[in-house]
Design a protein around this motif. Structure first.
Motif, mmCIF file in Angstrom:
data_model
loop_
_atom_site.group_PDB
_atom_site.id
_atom_site.type_symbol
_atom_site.label_atom_id
_atom_site.label_comp_id
_atom_site.label_asym_id
_atom_site.label_seq_id
_atom_site.Cartn_x
_atom_site.Cartn_y
_atom_site.Cartn_z
ATOM 1 N N ASN A 73 -12.804 6.732 14.839
ATOM 2 C CA ASN A 73 -12.392 6.682 16.241
ATOM 3 C C ASN A 73 -13.349 5.851 17.089
ATOM 4 O O ASN A 73 -12.930 5.176 18.035
ATOM 5 N N GLY A 74 -14.626 5.869 16.732
ATOM 6 C CA GLY A 74 -15.596 5.092 17.495
ATOM 7 C C GLY A 74 -15.353 3.595 17.389
ATOM 8 O O GLY A 74 -15.608 2.842 18.325
ATOM 9 N N LYS A 75 -14.840 3.172 16.232
ATOM 10 C CA LYS A 75 -14.571 1.759 16.003
ATOM 11 C C LYS A 75 -13.106 1.415 16.201
ATOM 12 O O LYS A 75 -12.704 0.259 16.012
ATOM 13 N N ASN A 76 -12.279 2.425 16.537
ATOM 14 C CA ASN A 76 -10.829 2.200 16.673
ATOM 15 C C ASN A 76 -10.265 1.498 15.448
ATOM 16 O O ASN A 76 -9.505 0.521 15.556
ATOM 17 N N THR A 77 -10.658 1.982 14.285
ATOM 18 C CA THR A 77 -10.246 1.344 13.039
ATOM 19 C C THR A 77 -9.647 2.373 12.091
ATOM 20 O O THR A 77 -10.183 3.470 11.927
ATOM 21 N N LEU A 78 -8.538 1.987 11.495
ATOM 22 C CA LEU A 78 -7.845 2.785 10.485
ATOM 23 C C LEU A 78 -8.133 2.170 9.123
ATOM 24 O O LEU A 78 -8.179 0.943 8.991
ATOM 25 N N TYR A 79 -8.319 3.030 8.121
ATOM 26 C CA TYR A 79 -8.624 2.555 6.773
ATOM 27 C C TYR A 79 -7.620 3.115 5.765
ATOM 28 O O TYR A 79 -7.032 4.168 5.972
ATOM 29 N N LEU A 80 -7.489 2.379 4.669
ATOM 30 C CA LEU A 80 -6.767 2.878 3.509
ATOM 31 C C LEU A 80 -7.577 2.506 2.274
ATOM 32 O O LEU A 80 -7.646 1.336 1.904
ATOM 33 N N GLN A 81 -8.221 3.508 1.688
ATOM 34 C CA GLN A 81 -8.944 3.301 0.434
ATOM 35 C C GLN A 81 -7.955 3.454 -0.715
ATOM 36 O O GLN A 81 -7.322 4.504 -0.859
ATOM 37 N N MET A 82 -7.827 2.411 -1.504
ATOM 38 C CA MET A 82 -6.864 2.414 -2.599
ATOM 39 C C MET A 82 -7.601 2.298 -3.928
ATOM 40 O O MET A 82 -8.269 1.288 -4.182
ATOM 41 N N ASN A 83 -7.511 3.325 -4.737
ATOM 42 C CA ASN A 83 -8.149 3.358 -6.050
ATOM 43 C C ASN A 83 -7.099 3.407 -7.147
ATOM 44 O O ASN A 83 -5.936 3.738 -6.892
ATOM 45 N N SER A 84 -7.532 3.114 -8.362
ATOM 46 C CA SER A 84 -6.629 3.155 -9.530
ATOM 47 C C SER A 84 -5.337 2.404 -9.245
ATOM 48 O O SER A 84 -4.240 2.900 -9.496
ATOM 49 N N LEU A 85 -5.482 1.207 -8.730
ATOM 50 C CA LEU A 85 -4.307 0.432 -8.340
ATOM 51 C C LEU A 85 -3.447 0.070 -9.538
ATOM 52 O O LEU A 85 -3.949 -0.165 -10.648
#
Length: 122
Positions: A73-85
């Motif tokens: 929230n501090g960086k106004n950034t959303l993430y998606l960590q994708m493993n075992s693609l």
């Protein structure tokens, strides 16, 4: 004006990992949720994961246990960590913002980014 800018896509071999980021601005903060979607050529847009302002999450069955959605929230950034693609994860990935109850349905989201391509080779 709402701005959503995705980054972090690329090409990776099966079994590898990527982390997508979505910088967000101007969307307001009340009762919102954010999500990641993907769309492969010839297929419908699919809701991959979503997170609301309280941190509750929802995942598509196809990615549960492999993908993790999170927000800074501090960086106004959303993430998606994708493993075992897997090769079937190959698609254009989009982030989006919606308002109201947490959802992964594309019709429930109001604003969309331009997307970032993820390609997984076998």
């Amino acid at each position: 004006q709402v701005q959503l800018v995705e980054s972090g896509g690329g090409s990776v071999q099966a079994g590898g990992s990527l982390r997508l980021s979505c910088g967000a601005a101007g969307y307001g903060y009340s009762n919102h949720y954010m999500g990641w979607f993907r769309q492969a050529p010839g297929k419908e847009r699919e809701g991959v994961a979503a997170i609301d302002s309280d941190g509750s999450t929802t995942y598509a069955r196809s990615v549960k246990g492999r993908f993790t959605i999170s927000k800074d929230n501090g960086k106004n950034t959303l993430y998606l960590q994708m493993n075992s693609l897997k090769p079937e994860d190959t698609a254009m990935y989009y982030c989006a913002v919606g308002y109201g109850y947490l959802s992964r349905e594309p019709r429930d989201f109001s604003y969309w980014g331009q997307g970032t391509q993820v390609t997984v080779s076998s």
